[in-house]
Motif scaffolding. Structure first.
Motif, PDB file in Angstrom:
ATOM      1  N   SER A 194      10.317  -2.663  -4.113  1.00 52.67           N
ATOM      2  CA  SER A 194      11.858  -2.104  -3.666  1.00 52.67           C
ATOM      3  C   SER A 194      12.514  -0.582  -4.270  1.00 52.67           C
ATOM      4  O   SER A 194      11.094  -0.305  -4.907  1.00 52.67           O
ATOM      5  N   ALA A 195      13.391  -0.133  -3.459  1.00 56.01           N
ATOM      6  CA  ALA A 195      13.185   1.250  -4.001  1.00 56.01           C
ATOM      7  C   ALA A 195      13.837   1.591  -5.356  1.00 56.01           C
ATOM      8  O   ALA A 195      13.120   2.918  -6.452  1.00 56.01           O
ATOM      9  N   THR A 196      14.821   0.582  -5.595  1.00 64.63           N
ATOM     10  CA  THR A 196      14.792   0.913  -7.367  1.00 64.63           C
ATOM     11  C   THR A 196      13.703   0.756  -8.115  1.00 64.63           C
ATOM     12  O   THR A 196      13.139   0.979  -9.224  1.00 64.63           O
ATOM     13  N   SER A 197      12.695  -0.913  -7.987  1.00 62.50           N
ATOM     14  CA  SER A 197      12.117  -1.128  -8.849  1.00 62.50           C
ATOM     15  C   SER A 197      10.907  -0.346  -8.972  1.00 62.50           C
ATOM     16  O   SER A 197      10.290   0.405  -9.816  1.00 62.50           O
ATOM     17  N   ARG A 198      10.666   0.538  -7.440  1.00 59.25           N
ATOM     18  CA  ARG A 198       9.877   1.734  -8.217  1.00 59.25           C
ATOM     19  C   ARG A 198       9.908   3.079  -8.561  1.00 59.25           C
ATOM     20  O   ARG A 198       8.915   3.317  -9.636  1.00 59.25           O
ATOM     21  N   MET A 199      11.316   3.010  -8.603  1.00 62.25           N
ATOM     22  CA  MET A 199      11.648   4.669  -9.611  1.00 62.25           C
ATOM     23  C   MET A 199      11.840   3.947 -10.643  1.00 62.25           C
ATOM     24  O   MET A 199      10.485   4.770 -12.029  1.00 62.25           O
ATOM     25  N   VAL A 200      11.952   2.444 -10.817  1.00 65.51           N
ATOM     26  CA  VAL A 200      11.920   2.183 -12.536  1.00 65.51           C
ATOM     27  C   VAL A 200      10.860   2.784 -13.796  1.00 65.51           C
ATOM     28  O   VAL A 200      10.478   2.499 -13.935  1.00 65.51           O
ATOM     29  N   SER A 201       9.645   1.590 -12.822  1.00 62.65           N
ATOM     30  CA  SER A 201       8.815   0.656 -12.770  1.00 62.65           C
ATOM     31  C   SER A 201       8.170   2.135 -12.880  1.00 62.65           C
ATOM     32  O   SER A 201       7.207   2.598 -14.297  1.00 62.65           O
TER      33      SER A 201
END
Length: 419
Positions: free
Chosen positions: A15-22
């Protein structure tokens, strides 16, 4: 000092937030910071999948907290999932944070900064409030929560309280930062740090070398793409109007990739209108993302104008990385529209301007050289402004400053204040 990222989803979730945070967490770990991520044990679109409670991934410790797994199919189940994750995050921070730690708290689930503010403070750690979606304003603008109701008022009050307890508030756009400072938050506490895309993971793939384009039968088509979440914040009526207007042009195909709350509704309209020029595909695995985004010749990105101060569509940065023009549907003076205009990497239309969108699509199809230049411009602005390297450098600088402050504070506590 360790850095703790708190977000409901983390790698391998796409997901978008996961890709950014990860992406940021792994990059900081590679630079020598001690990094921990706390997340749920589920994937964004697969609540039945149970991930390990803890593991080491690329030198980073991932702690996946217990929470219910009702999924996103109904509001009550989602609310219970939110609540149980809030409780687990509160307890984890209370038991595991140490003095001087930096806890980067994201906005999934909403109001996570409120839940974690007290344990972070009690443990003498510091909070960085990374605002990706501004809640409760998103819910208010979408009509899901009244700004005059008690829940709406209370949500905003406690959210602002948690922000005032933060050492730093990070916003992805100047519009969001201005909104927060205009509503009482200190200017020196609010920083703008743009979202980005990984230019090594996402890169332009020529049509002739794109296996997905071949597999989906798009070799001889001009492909208009939409990739990502079919969420309430995005307009699809303008895209569908353009698809209707272009339905007799056999050379143009609309490719819609992803899932979300509005996908079923969009599919229903496509069936009812018998639009043969629209096809749907599921969100592609990470290893296929470069080909997936490069399968389109141009991408549609949309955002409802009243949400400009609340959200920025992160899919836009992936489109830039893929070297494809953007057809933005929304506020012509908004964040994405401004970048598109200044970088000359696409075009913008207002919601409801389906004919104008259709005209731009035809113009791009018939102007391959102009389209190719827009794609080069898109990749250039990614590499110079919205690259992962720029973002990681900015975040690393912030973390180095926090580390220095912690060292000074620790020394003062041992030897007393300097004369």
């Amino acid at each position: 000092m360790k850095i703790v990222f708190a977000n409901r989803y983390f790698f391998p979730d796409q997901s978008a937030t996961s890709r950014m945070v990860s992406g940021l967490a792994f990059a900081l770990a590679r630079r020598g910071f001690e990094v921990t991520a706390i997340a749920s044990r589920t994937l964004h679109d697969h609540s039945n999948v149970a991930l390990p409670a803890q593991e080491m991934v690329a030198g980073l410790s991932v702690k996946r907290l217990w929470a219910t797994r009702f999924g996103r199919s109904n509001i009550l189940g989602r609310a219970i999932d939110y609540l149980t994750f809030h409780i687990s995050a509160f307890l984890w921070c209370l038991w595991n944070l140490e003095r001087g730690d930096i806890c980067v708290v994201c906005t999934d689930p909403p109001l996570l900064s409120v839940t974690t503010a007290l344990p972070i403070r009690w443990r003498r750690a510091r909070m960085v409030n990374w605002v990706m979606d501004l809640f409760p304003e998103v819910a208010m603008e979408l009509g899901m929560l009244s700004n005059k109701s008690l829940p709406g008022t209370l949500s905003r009050v406690v959210r602002n309280w948690s922000m005032r307890k933060s050492a730093m508030i990070v916003c992805p756009t100047a519009t969001m930062a201005s909104y927060l400072t205009e509503h009482g938050l200190e200017n020196d506490r609010v920083s703008v740090m743009h979202h980005w895309s990984d230019g090594e993971e996402i890169y332009p793939v020529p049509p002739t070398a794109n296996s997905l384009r071949t597999r989906w039968g798009l070799q001889d088509k001009f492909v208009v793409g939409y990739s990502g979440n079919f969420g309430r914040a995005h307009d699809f009526s303008t895209l569908l109007e353009a698809a209707v207007l272009l339905s007799d042009d056999e050379d143009i195909q609309f490719l819609l990739i992803g899932g979300g709350q509005q996908r079923a509704h969009v599919e229903e309209i496509v069936r009812n209108r018998d639009l043969k020029n629209v096809i749907f595909k599921p969100l592609q695995p990470a290893q296929n993302i470069a080909e997936s985004l490069s399968a389109a010749d141009a991408h549609i990105v949309s955002l409802i104008p009243r949400l400009e101060h609340c959200i920025v569509p992160s899919k836009f940065y992936g489109v830039l990385a893929a070297g494809r023009p953007t057809l933005f549907v929304g506020d012509s003076k908004g964040e994405v529209a401004r970048v598109v205009a200044s970088a000359d990497c696409g075009a913008a239309v207002k919601i409801g301007e389906g004919q104008r969108l259709a005209d731009f699509i035809v113009e791009m199809k018939e102007s391959p050289d102009r389209r190719a230049q827009m794609g080069l411009n898109a990749r250039r602005v990614l590499d110079t402004v919205f690259s992962r390297e720029n973002a990681v450098n900015a975040w690393a600088d912030v973390m180095h400053k926090f580390r220095q402050q912690s060292a000074v504070a620790s020394q003062s506590s041992v030897y007393g204040p300097a004369e």
